[in-house]
Motif scaffolding. Structure first.
Motif, PDB file in Angstrom:
ATOM      1  N   LEU A  19       0.759  -1.137   0.138  1.00  0.00           N
ATOM      2  CA  LEU A  19       0.152   0.059   0.043  1.00  0.00           C
ATOM      3  C   LEU A  19       0.962   1.162  -0.036  1.00  0.00           C
ATOM      4  O   LEU A  19       0.706   2.251  -0.781  1.00  0.00           O
ATOM      5  CB  LEU A  19      -0.853  -0.111   1.280  1.00  0.00           C
ATOM      6  N   HIS A  20       1.904   1.246   0.916  1.00  0.00           N
ATOM      7  CA  HIS A  20       3.043   2.312   0.722  1.00  0.00           C
ATOM      8  C   HIS A  20       3.999   2.143  -0.361  1.00  0.00           C
ATOM      9  O   HIS A  20       4.433   3.274  -0.830  1.00  0.00           O
ATOM     10  CB  HIS A  20       3.396   2.339   2.355  1.00  0.00           C
ATOM     11  N   TYR A  21       4.231   0.905  -0.672  1.00  0.00           N
ATOM     12  CA  TYR A  21       5.621   0.947  -1.575  1.00  0.00           C
ATOM     13  C   TYR A  21       5.165   1.376  -2.870  1.00  0.00           C
ATOM     14  O   TYR A  21       6.067   1.969  -3.665  1.00  0.00           O
ATOM     15  CB  TYR A  21       5.955  -0.713  -1.430  1.00  0.00           C
ATOM     16  N   ALA A  22       4.057   1.060  -3.393  1.00  0.00           N
ATOM     17  CA  ALA A  22       3.488   1.330  -4.676  1.00  0.00           C
ATOM     18  C   ALA A  22       4.042   2.632  -5.253  1.00  0.00           C
ATOM     19  O   ALA A  22       4.503   2.905  -6.104  1.00  0.00           O
ATOM     20  CB  ALA A  22       2.134   0.802  -5.321  1.00  0.00           C
ATOM     21  N   GLU A  23       3.391   3.677  -4.415  1.00  0.00           N
ATOM     22  CA  GLU A  23       3.498   5.224  -4.788  1.00  0.00           C
ATOM     23  C   GLU A  23       4.981   5.646  -4.205  1.00  0.00           C
ATOM     24  O   GLU A  23       5.403   6.581  -4.847  1.00  0.00           O
ATOM     25  CB  GLU A  23       2.418   6.028  -4.378  1.00  0.00           C
ATOM     26  N   GLY A  24       5.574   5.300  -3.100  1.00  0.00           N
ATOM     27  CA  GLY A  24       6.614   5.564  -2.242  1.00  0.00           C
ATOM     28  C   GLY A  24       7.821   5.045  -3.142  1.00  0.00           C
ATOM     29  O   GLY A  24       8.838   5.765  -3.181  1.00  0.00           O
ATOM     30  N   SER A  25       7.843   3.856  -3.451  1.00  0.00           N
ATOM     31  CA  SER A  25       8.961   3.181  -3.932  1.00  0.00           C
ATOM     32  C   SER A  25       9.296   2.670  -5.285  1.00  0.00           C
ATOM     33  O   SER A  25      10.261   2.826  -6.046  1.00  0.00           O
ATOM     34  CB  SER A  25       9.830   2.315  -3.033  1.00  0.00           C
TER      35      SER A  25
ATOM     36  N   LEU B  71      10.199   4.742 -12.107  1.00  0.00           N
ATOM     37  CA  LEU B  71       9.271   4.807 -13.471  1.00  0.00           C
ATOM     38  C   LEU B  71       9.032   6.367 -14.013  1.00  0.00           C
ATOM     39  O   LEU B  71       9.196   6.638 -15.029  1.00  0.00           O
ATOM     40  CB  LEU B  71       8.143   4.084 -13.304  1.00  0.00           C
ATOM     41  N   PHE B  72       8.819   7.214 -13.048  1.00  0.00           N
ATOM     42  CA  PHE B  72       8.662   8.596 -13.209  1.00  0.00           C
ATOM     43  C   PHE B  72      10.068   9.068 -13.680  1.00  0.00           C
ATOM     44  O   PHE B  72      10.123   9.686 -14.736  1.00  0.00           O
ATOM     45  CB  PHE B  72       8.097   9.336 -12.060  1.00  0.00           C
ATOM     46  N   LEU B  73      11.127   8.628 -13.157  1.00  0.00           N
ATOM     47  CA  LEU B  73      12.526   9.440 -13.263  1.00  0.00           C
ATOM     48  C   LEU B  73      12.649   8.928 -15.168  1.00  0.00           C
ATOM     49  O   LEU B  73      13.153   9.751 -15.756  1.00  0.00           O
ATOM     50  CB  LEU B  73      13.298   8.820 -12.572  1.00  0.00           C
ATOM     51  N   MET B  74      12.330   7.722 -15.371  1.00  0.00           N
ATOM     52  CA  MET B  74      12.553   7.082 -16.553  1.00  0.00           C
ATOM     53  C   MET B  74      11.677   7.976 -17.715  1.00  0.00           C
ATOM     54  O   MET B  74      12.249   8.235 -18.604  1.00  0.00           O
ATOM     55  CB  MET B  74      11.811   5.804 -16.638  1.00  0.00           C
TER      56      MET B  74
ATOM     57  N   GLN C 241      17.773  -0.078 -10.694  1.00  0.00           N
ATOM     58  CA  GLN C 241      16.671  -0.006  -9.818  1.00  0.00           C
ATOM     59  C   GLN C 241      15.403  -0.743 -10.078  1.00  0.00           C
ATOM     60  O   GLN C 241      14.901  -1.775  -9.282  1.00  0.00           O
ATOM     61  CB  GLN C 241      16.323   1.386  -9.399  1.00  0.00           C
ATOM     62  N   MET C 242      15.278  -0.713 -11.222  1.00  0.00           N
ATOM     63  CA  MET C 242      13.927  -1.475 -11.673  1.00  0.00           C
ATOM     64  C   MET C 242      14.245  -2.893 -11.961  1.00  0.00           C
ATOM     65  O   MET C 242      13.334  -3.912 -11.518  1.00  0.00           O
ATOM     66  CB  MET C 242      13.566  -1.130 -13.190  1.00  0.00           C
ATOM     67  N   ALA C 243      15.204  -3.369 -11.916  1.00  0.00           N
ATOM     68  CA  ALA C 243      15.611  -4.988 -11.914  1.00  0.00           C
ATOM     69  C   ALA C 243      15.364  -5.344 -10.613  1.00  0.00           C
ATOM     70  O   ALA C 243      14.765  -6.330 -10.462  1.00  0.00           O
ATOM     71  CB  ALA C 243      17.025  -5.180 -12.438  1.00  0.00           C
ATOM     72  N   LEU C 244      15.711  -4.479  -9.548  1.00  0.00           N
ATOM     73  CA  LEU C 244      15.482  -4.941  -8.257  1.00  0.00           C
ATOM     74  C   LEU C 244      14.077  -5.050  -7.931  1.00  0.00           C
ATOM     75  O   LEU C 244      13.426  -5.998  -7.401  1.00  0.00           O
ATOM     76  CB  LEU C 244      16.123  -4.168  -7.153  1.00  0.00           C
ATOM     77  N   HIS C 245      13.330  -3.969  -8.444  1.00  0.00           N
ATOM     78  CA  HIS C 245      11.753  -3.982  -8.137  1.00  0.00           C
ATOM     79  C   HIS C 245      11.107  -4.802  -8.779  1.00  0.00           C
ATOM     80  O   HIS C 245      10.146  -5.640  -8.341  1.00  0.00           O
ATOM     81  CB  HIS C 245      11.449  -2.637  -8.708  1.00  0.00           C
ATOM     82  N   LEU C 246      11.409  -5.405 -10.090  1.00  0.00           N
ATOM     83  CA  LEU C 246      10.706  -6.391 -10.874  1.00  0.00           C
ATOM     84  C   LEU C 246      10.979  -7.629 -10.176  1.00  0.00           C
ATOM     85  O   LEU C 246       9.920  -8.502 -10.127  1.00  0.00           O
ATOM     86  CB  LEU C 246      11.141  -6.226 -12.331  1.00  0.00           C
ATOM     87  N   ASP C 247      12.192  -7.682  -9.855  1.00  0.00           N
ATOM     88  CA  ASP C 247      12.367  -9.168  -9.196  1.00  0.00           C
ATOM     89  C   ASP C 247      11.539  -9.274  -7.809  1.00  0.00           C
ATOM     90  O   ASP C 247      11.053 -10.420  -7.489  1.00  0.00           O
ATOM     91  CB  ASP C 247      13.746  -9.572  -8.869  1.00  0.00           C
TER      92      ASP C 247
END
Ligand SMILES: N[C@@H](CCC(=O)N[C@@H](CS)C(=O)NCC(=O)O)C(=O)O
Length: 192
Positions: free
Chosen positions: A70-76, A81-84, A117-123
């Motif tokens: 609930l917190h992680y989705a928008e917080g982390s 993805l926005f930076l991209m 960063q995204m590789a970490l998140h996707l995994d």
């Protein structure tokens, strides 16, 4: 429901600032309450209409997992993805003579910052839905509602060739009657 169209600079229109000073979307007004920020909106709707749905039993491991997402989705999850998107926009909007050098520089930043960063998140996402197909427990919860947006946004860039569970997750979200009804009321949208 009111639909606000972005300006040509992809910003929220000024009318939204009349609803909430941040002028961001989404925002809801219900009775005397105006609430901005997706997670807070979802918590509000759950508190008011949830009747115990979409939240695992309080205090259980699944419950804390749901609160994490609930917190992680928008917080982390959303910031890289926005930076991209921003990195793509910089050369697009630069004067023509500066475009090639800016494009090269932004691609470097993307390689250094966004991709690892995204590789970490996707995994993390793929592992989290390994057991049940949902982000927190055996059935759909608030975690899946919140995560559906980053999972969708990441799909536009990375696809899910190496994350088949995320691909199936997105498919399940998209075919839910509630999701289809939401699209019908809000209108189709594209992340980028
Ligand atoms: N973390 C916020 C993000 C809000 C946000 O940035 N919304 C975007 C749309 S996805 C927006 O309104 N952008 C237009 C603008 O900033 O002018 C949330 O979850 O509500």
């Amino acid at each position: 429901m009111t639909r606000y169209e972005r300006t040509k600079d992809l910003q929220a229109p000024p009318e939204l600032k009349k609803v909430h000073p941040l002028g961001k979307s989404p925002v809801i007004t219900d009775d005397d309450h105006t609430i901005a920020e997706t997670g807070a909106i979802v918590e509000y709707i759950l508190a008011k209409h949830g009747d115990g749905r979409l939240m695992p039993p309080k205090g259980s491991e699944d419950y804390w997992q749901a609160r994490h997402f609930l917190h992680y989705a928008e917080g982390s999850a959303m910031p890289p993805l926005f930076l991209m998107l921003v990195l793509q926009m910089i050369p697009d909007r630069a004067p023509f003579f500066a475009k090639p050098i800016l494009k090269t520089a932004m691609e470097k930043v993307d390689e250094m910052l966004v991709k690892p960063q995204m590789a970490l998140h996707l995994d993390h996402w793929e592992r989290s839905i390994e057991k049940t197909g949902w982000f927190a427990g055996p059935e759909i919860s608030v975690a899946d509602i919140m995560m559906s947006f980053p999972v969708e946004a990441a799909a536009t860039r990375f696809g899910y060739e190496y994350h088949p569970r995320l691909r199936d997750f997105l498919q399940r979200i998209h075919t839910r009657p509630a999701y289809r009804q939401g699209l019908k009321r809000g209108g189709p949208y594209a992340y980028a």
